[in-house]
Design a protein around this motif. Structure first.
Motif, PDB file in Angstrom:
ATOM      1  N   ASN A 162      -8.286 -37.374 -35.979  1.00 33.75           N
ATOM      2  CA  ASN A 162      -9.621 -37.252 -35.373  1.00 33.75           C
ATOM      3  C   ASN A 162     -10.570 -38.466 -34.932  1.00 33.75           C
ATOM      4  O   ASN A 162     -11.356 -37.946 -33.863  1.00 33.75           O
ATOM      5  N   ASP A 163      -9.932 -39.832 -34.227  1.00 36.57           N
ATOM      6  CA  ASP A 163     -10.251 -40.895 -33.921  1.00 36.57           C
ATOM      7  C   ASP A 163     -10.183 -40.614 -32.334  1.00 36.57           C
ATOM      8  O   ASP A 163     -10.981 -42.094 -32.055  1.00 36.57           O
ATOM      9  N   ARG A 164      -9.617 -39.875 -32.364  1.00 31.54           N
ATOM     10  CA  ARG A 164      -9.293 -40.392 -30.623  1.00 31.54           C
ATOM     11  C   ARG A 164      -9.570 -38.940 -29.736  1.00 31.54           C
ATOM     12  O   ARG A 164      -8.186 -38.271 -29.275  1.00 31.54           O
ATOM     13  N   PRO A 165     -10.669 -38.454 -30.140  1.00 25.03           N
ATOM     14  CA  PRO A 165     -11.231 -37.053 -29.405  1.00 25.03           C
ATOM     15  C   PRO A 165     -10.562 -36.634 -28.184  1.00 25.03           C
ATOM     16  O   PRO A 165     -10.596 -35.074 -27.396  1.00 25.03           O
ATOM     17  N   GLU A 166      -9.910 -38.074 -26.960  1.00 27.48           N
ATOM     18  CA  GLU A 166      -9.767 -37.602 -25.823  1.00 27.48           C
ATOM     19  C   GLU A 166      -8.992 -37.259 -25.524  1.00 27.48           C
ATOM     20  O   GLU A 166      -7.639 -36.948 -24.792  1.00 27.48           O
TER      21      GLU A 166
END
Length: 485
Positions: A162-166
């Motif tokens: 979730n800390d990398r939505p890209e």
């Protein structure tokens, strides 16, 4: 010459199993329960058949030892550079093959096969479940089967990363869990610098949180209005914030046919709350009721957890605090339309008492209604000896029993008993007790709100001593909003 050939053939035949068994071993190493590394040879042929054991020997001439998942931590094969770790999944011990290592680790179970992931800072393995089914679709023009697939594995991957939505668009492309796609997206994630959320956040950062509750677990909410209310928890000072992700699952349309999922929203926030409140199992039913994470629900849950000490004190606290009553109030009004000399509107409220919290069918029914008009003893206003009796102020107190036939959204019910009237007239004509029957209907609007309708029929008494129905006196329609306390 023939005897020599036979002798050579027998020797080759006898040594063939030994040669084959020896060829099944390749160079490898095991990491024992203490963390020590031991070099040797490992049988790799049994790995793709059963992975509940590791066959190991230190050298060609050494005796083979069999290790179970509880005996060693992991083992590594030089052939193919394959690594396996010991794990217990659903009380079943097995070695899982490691496919990716980094901030997020990817594992494969050989026997199923199933895929699992685990963050570097976690101990629990998260399954990536998947299933599909053929659904018969007929929209009036075509008749054919369509495949409907689950997306639970996508929810789990998004929660872990979730800390990398890209990367979310790439995760969405993983229609079903397979080695190629999973290794691709997780490897790409592990190559990126981890952007962990810490409790101390730079004031210049775009990400800001507000502390809602503080204690054994802290509750935060994001201040980023564009993202809506996104909640985080933190267990222990200085540890990272844990997101409580939530999303609604949209309905799926296939050729105009609506295919509804049995689960219309994600439950990752429930899984996270249960995990970090594993030491308070009595709170898990309360967690399961939070189908949609809201500020008030989460604050109540965190308050309960922060005050939780042990099972006995929790039970004692809530046994004293919560009354064993299922109480409802139903404010509304009556409109009299049968045998009414004048139109009467009665305003007031019912009070239903269900005796126990588990009771869903039987209720004692009372309340208070007030109105100005003709009373049960005076059908019309009259003048006696030149004296005019004006409309009297009347109070109605129901003394009834109600039975509800179902516990569904639309709930038929039936009430019967008496209505006790007090009115402002000359004694002893200032009190009356009238039999009443009231069929009704509850229509649930939300968890604690329902619309209530009932048709109440009141009867005259057989006598002043025997209060049994004799003839229909009056009919009224009641409408109100029922609120469960």
């Amino acid at each position: 010459m023939n005897n020599l050939r036979k002798t050579i053939a027998c020797l080759l035949f006898a040594t063939f199993p030994v040669i084959t068994f020896s060829q099944n071993f390749t160079v490898g190493k095991i990491i024992d329960s203490k963390g020590d590394t031991i070099q040797g040879l490992i049988n790799y042929k049994v790995i793709d058949q059963s992975i509940t054991e590791c066959r190991f020997k230190k050298s060609e001439k050494s005796e083979v030892r069999i290790f179970q998942p509880g005996d060693i931590q992991s083992f590594i094969l030089e052939k193919g550079k394959r690594k396996f770790i010991a794990a217990t999944i659903s009380q079943h011990a097995e070695f899982l093959e490691v496919l990716c290592e980094g901030n997020v680790n990817l594992y494969r179970m050989i026997s199923k096969p199933n895929f699992f992931i685990r963050r570097k800072d976690e101990k629990a393995f998260h399954n990536l479940p998947y299933s599909s089914q053929e659904v018969y679709v007929d929209n009036g023009y075509t008749r054919q089967y369509k495949t409907v697939e689950t997306t639970f594995h996508i929810d789990t991957l998004r929660r872990a990363m979730n800390d990398r939505p890209e990367l979310f668009p790439e995760i969405e492309k993983v229609r079903y869990p397979n080695k190629k796609d999973l290794v691709g997206v997780i490897s790409k994630y592990n190559k990126l610098d981890s952007k962990e959320l810490n409790a101390t956040i730079d004031s210049n950062s775009d990400f800001e949180v507000e502390l809602l509750k503080e204690g054994k677990i802290n509750l935060y909410v994001s201040k980023n209005q564009t993202a809506g209310n996104q909640f985080y928890i933190q267990k222990g000072p200085g540890t990272k914030l844990i997101e409580l992700p939530f999303a609604n699952q949209p309905d799926t349309y296939i050729q105009g046919q609506l295919i509804r999922s049995y689960q219309h929203s994600t439950t990752n926030h429930i899984d996270s709350l249960k995990k970090y409140m594993a030491d308070a199992l009595l709170l898990h039913p309360m967690i399961e009721n939070i189908s949609i994470p809201t500020k008030s629900k989460l604050i109540n849950l965190i308050d309960e957890y922060n005050s939780y000490t042990d099972e006995s004190s929790y039970i004692q606290k809530h046994t004293i605090k919560r009354l064993p009553l299922n109480v409802e109030i139903t404010p509304g009004l009556y409109f009299t339309f049968i045998n009414a000399g004048n139109r009467i509107d009665k305003y007031g409220s019912y009070i239903n008492i269900g005796f126990t919290n588990k009771n869903k069918h039987c209720f004692a029914k009372t309340g208070l209604f007030a109105y100005n008009g003709n009373t049960p003893l005076t059908d019309r206003y009259y003048i006696e000896n030149g004296r005019y009796f004006p409309p009297a102020t009347t109070y109605k107190i129901p003394l009834q029993f109600e039975y509800r036939f179902t516990n569904t959204a639309v709930q038929p019910c039936l009430s019967f008993g008496y209505n006790l009237y007090f009115f402002d007239e000359i004694a002893p004509f200032n009190i009356s007790l009238m039999p009443a029957v009231a069929p009704g209907l509850n229509i649930r609007l939300a968890g604690r709100l329902s619309v209530h309708f009932n048709l109440e029929l009141e009867f005259t008494n057989g006598s002043l001593l025997a209060y049994y129905p004799k003839s229909l006196k009056m009919g009224s329609l009641f409408t109100g909003l029922q609120i469960k306390l």
